[in-house]
Design a protein around this motif. Structure first.
Motif, short mmCIF file in Angstrom:
data_model
loop_
_atom_site.label_atom_id
_atom_site.label_comp_id
_atom_site.label_asym_id
_atom_site.label_seq_id
_atom_site.Cartn_x
_atom_site.Cartn_y
_atom_site.Cartn_z
N ASN A 193 0.85 -1.19 0.00
CA ASN A 193 0.00 0.00 0.00
C ASN A 193 0.89 1.24 0.00
O ASN A 193 2.11 1.13 0.11
CB ASN A 193 -1.00 0.02 1.16
N ASN A 194 0.27 2.40 -0.12
CA ASN A 194 1.07 3.62 -0.25
C ASN A 194 1.80 3.97 1.05
O ASN A 194 2.88 4.56 1.02
CB ASN A 194 0.20 4.80 -0.70
N ALA A 195 1.21 3.64 2.19
CA ALA A 195 1.92 3.87 3.46
C ALA A 195 3.22 3.07 3.48
O ALA A 195 4.27 3.57 3.91
CB ALA A 195 1.03 3.47 4.64
N ALA A 196 3.16 1.85 2.98
CA ALA A 196 4.37 1.02 2.90
C ALA A 196 5.37 1.61 1.91
O ALA A 196 6.58 1.55 2.13
CB ALA A 196 3.99 -0.40 2.49
N ALA A 197 4.86 2.18 0.82
CA ALA A 197 5.75 2.79 -0.16
C ALA A 197 6.52 3.96 0.44
O ALA A 197 7.74 4.10 0.23
CB ALA A 197 4.94 3.25 -1.38
N VAL A 198 5.84 4.80 1.20
CA VAL A 198 6.50 5.94 1.85
C VAL A 198 7.50 5.44 2.89
O VAL A 198 8.64 5.93 2.97
CB VAL A 198 5.46 6.88 2.49
N GLY B 114 0.88 -0.15 -3.22
CA GLY B 114 1.64 1.09 -3.18
C GLY B 114 2.65 1.06 -4.30
O GLY B 114 3.36 0.07 -4.49
N VAL B 115 2.71 2.12 -5.07
CA VAL B 115 3.58 2.16 -6.25
C VAL B 115 4.66 3.21 -6.04
O VAL B 115 4.37 4.33 -5.58
CB VAL B 115 2.77 2.47 -7.52
N ILE B 116 5.89 2.85 -6.37
CA ILE B 116 7.02 3.77 -6.31
C ILE B 116 7.62 3.86 -7.70
O ILE B 116 7.98 2.84 -8.29
CB ILE B 116 8.11 3.28 -5.32
N VAL B 117 7.68 5.07 -8.25
CA VAL B 117 8.26 5.26 -9.58
C VAL B 117 9.28 6.39 -9.52
O VAL B 117 9.18 7.30 -8.70
CB VAL B 117 7.18 5.58 -10.63
#
Length: 496
Positions: A175-180, A328-331
């Motif tokens: 998820n995005n929290a994990a991405a951050v 969660g996506v990281i680019v």
């Protein structure tokens, strides 16, 4: 049938609880049928057609145990004879309750498109098919079919993300929290993270930027004020320990009036002026790949926009404006993504094959803008015009009136209202919509009608305002209209 069964169970237990003579208990206990006769009888046969035999057998034993306890406690006179229909009604009620205890389908008539409590984005049909295909057997999750060797878990998704955003590399977590958290742990641990005070957000589930920075092993440096932060504030805060300039989307609120924020381009310029020692990371929150102004919605920066502006890494959610599964996506820059890929935390945050299959299918739909709006439910709901909403509302009103007792039509009316994107997306943006409003008939409260709809099959969830039940057509699909009409008609006419 469920409500009736629950009443039967209540009646049965009331009879068991009534005062009785202890002396009658032994004969009453002997009169109870054995388990094997009950499970082999006609009443159980109907249940066995719907439920697994172990479940039916367990429920029969459990309810017989209740009867025995009551009889031993002196309730024999209260149960003059074993009431088999009432007994099996109680067994069915218990089995129904257990069957409905897990995740159930819900018809969302709240008007909140990305309703966090209802699972956020419904998947496109193509994504659902992709999940089913991945789930029913084996898949090349980490296997290169060409070479016959181990491959990258998210290789196919990374290729699609690079094409859609212009990023050098991409990574997917749960998820995005994990991405951050991963971005800060991998790039800023032991150093400092600089954040504007106006972006120290808290979103649902106690995700707080100060806590995430600390959890990532970094020290938080706040700059600017709540309503205004300048480039000079960032510049003055940079030290030899600074690792990341963090920009955070104000997902669930807006600061209006005398405000000011530093543009992404300016932050990127500032980071580059420090000879590569700093990275600019932006938590874009719901993250969209398309310009939402085409639907008459406010401008929301796209992921591609932020990368083109010079942001080094952008993180965003897969299950919000993208319209895909929770992810969660990281680019961004390849060297930075590679550092995160090697971080030991990644294994704890990685996604499974079903998530990757759904995400890949959703991203492939984004390659075809004309088809995208029709195929992805979230975007289709946001893009609906007044004519489509009004036609659906008329149909629901008329079908409900036709299915219900005479006179209900007078309690139904069409009204105008507002929907919301939800899920921390487009905060403060009201989207005009059409509602079907029900004023409760005499003898029923609006709360009771709403409860009956929520506990029906399927569950229907609307909202209550000013003593009326409102069903918002923006989040209702055409094929759900007959189900809502039948559920609403039954909720109004069924006796409490």
């Amino acid at each position: 049938m469920h409500d009736g069964s629950m009443r039967d169970l209540s009646d049965l237990h009331r009879r068991r609880d009534a005062p009785a003579s202890t002396a009658a208990a032994p004969s009453a206990l002997r009169a109870l049928p054995p388990v094997h006769r009950l499970i082999d009888g006609d009443s159980a046969r109907a249940l066995l057609a719907e439920f697994p035999r172990p479940a039916v057998l367990g429920a029969i034993r459990a309810h017989l145990a209740v009867v025995r306890r009551q009889l031993r406690g002196g309730a024999a006179a209260a149960v003059p004879a074993f009431d088999e229909p009432a007994f099996f009604a109680a067994v069915r009620a218990d089995l129904d309750r257990r069957r409905l205890a897990g995740l159930r389908r819900v018809v969302n008539a709240t008007g909140i498109v990305l309703h966090t409590n209802l699972g956020r984005a419904p998947l496109a049909a193509e994504a659902v098919d992709a999940v089913a295909e991945a789930a029913r057997g084996y898949a090349n999750l980490e296997y290169d079919l060409e070479s016959g060797r181990r491959g990258a878990r998210d290789g196919a998704v990374e290729e699609l993300l690079r094409e859609l955003t212009g990023a050098e590399a991409a990574l997917v977590v749960n998820n995005n929290a994990a991405a951050v958290l991963l971005a800060l742990s991998g790039l800023a641990a032991g150093g400092e993270v600089v954040v504007s005070r106006g972006e120290l957000v808290e979103i649902g589930g106690s995700f707080r930027i100060p806590d995430i920075v600390r959890q990532g092993g970094a020290r938080l440096v706040e700059v600017g004020t709540t309503n205004k932060t300048r480039l000079a504030d960032y510049e003055a805060a940079i030290t030899a320990d600074t690792r990341v300039l963090l920009k955070v989307h104000q997902s669930n609120y807006r600061i209006v009036g005398f405000t000011g924020a530093v543009p992404a381009e300016a932050l990127a310029w500032l980071a580059r002026s420090h000879d590569g020692a700093l990275a600019v990371v932006e938590d874009l929150g719901s993250g969209t790949l398309i310009d939402l102004r085409r639907f008459g919605l406010p401008y929301e920066p796209t992921v591609g926009d932020r990368l083109a502006a010079g942001i080094d890494l952008v993180t965003f959610s897969g299950d919000k404006l993208l319209g895909g599964p929770q992810a969660g996506v990281i680019v961004g820059r390849r060297d930075l993504v590679d550092r995160l890929r090697r971080h030991p935390l990644l294994r704890a945050l990685r996604v499974d094959k079903m998530t990757l299959a759904a995400l890949a299918a959703t991203l492939r739909l984004h390659l075809d803008p004309e088809r995208l709006i029709r195929a992805v439910p979230v975007l289709r709901m946001l893009a609906q015009d007044d004519a489509a909403l009004r036609a659906r509302a008329v149909r629901l009103r008329d079908e409900t009136a036709a299915a219900a007792t005479p006179g209900l039509a007078a309690h139904l009316r069409l009204d105008e209202g507002v929907s919301y994107a939800g899920g921390g997306s487009l905060p403060g943006t009201e989207i005009a919509t059409v509602l079907v409003a029900l004023s409760p008939p005499d003898g029923l409260s609006v709360d009771e009608i709403a409860r009956r709809l929520r506990t029906g099959e399927p569950a229907v969830v609307g909202r209550i305002e000013a003593g009326r039940l409102l069903l918002d057509m923006r989040t209702v699909a055409d094929d759900e209209v007959p189900e809502i009409a039948a559920a609403l008609a039954a909720a109004v006419v069924t006796a409490p």
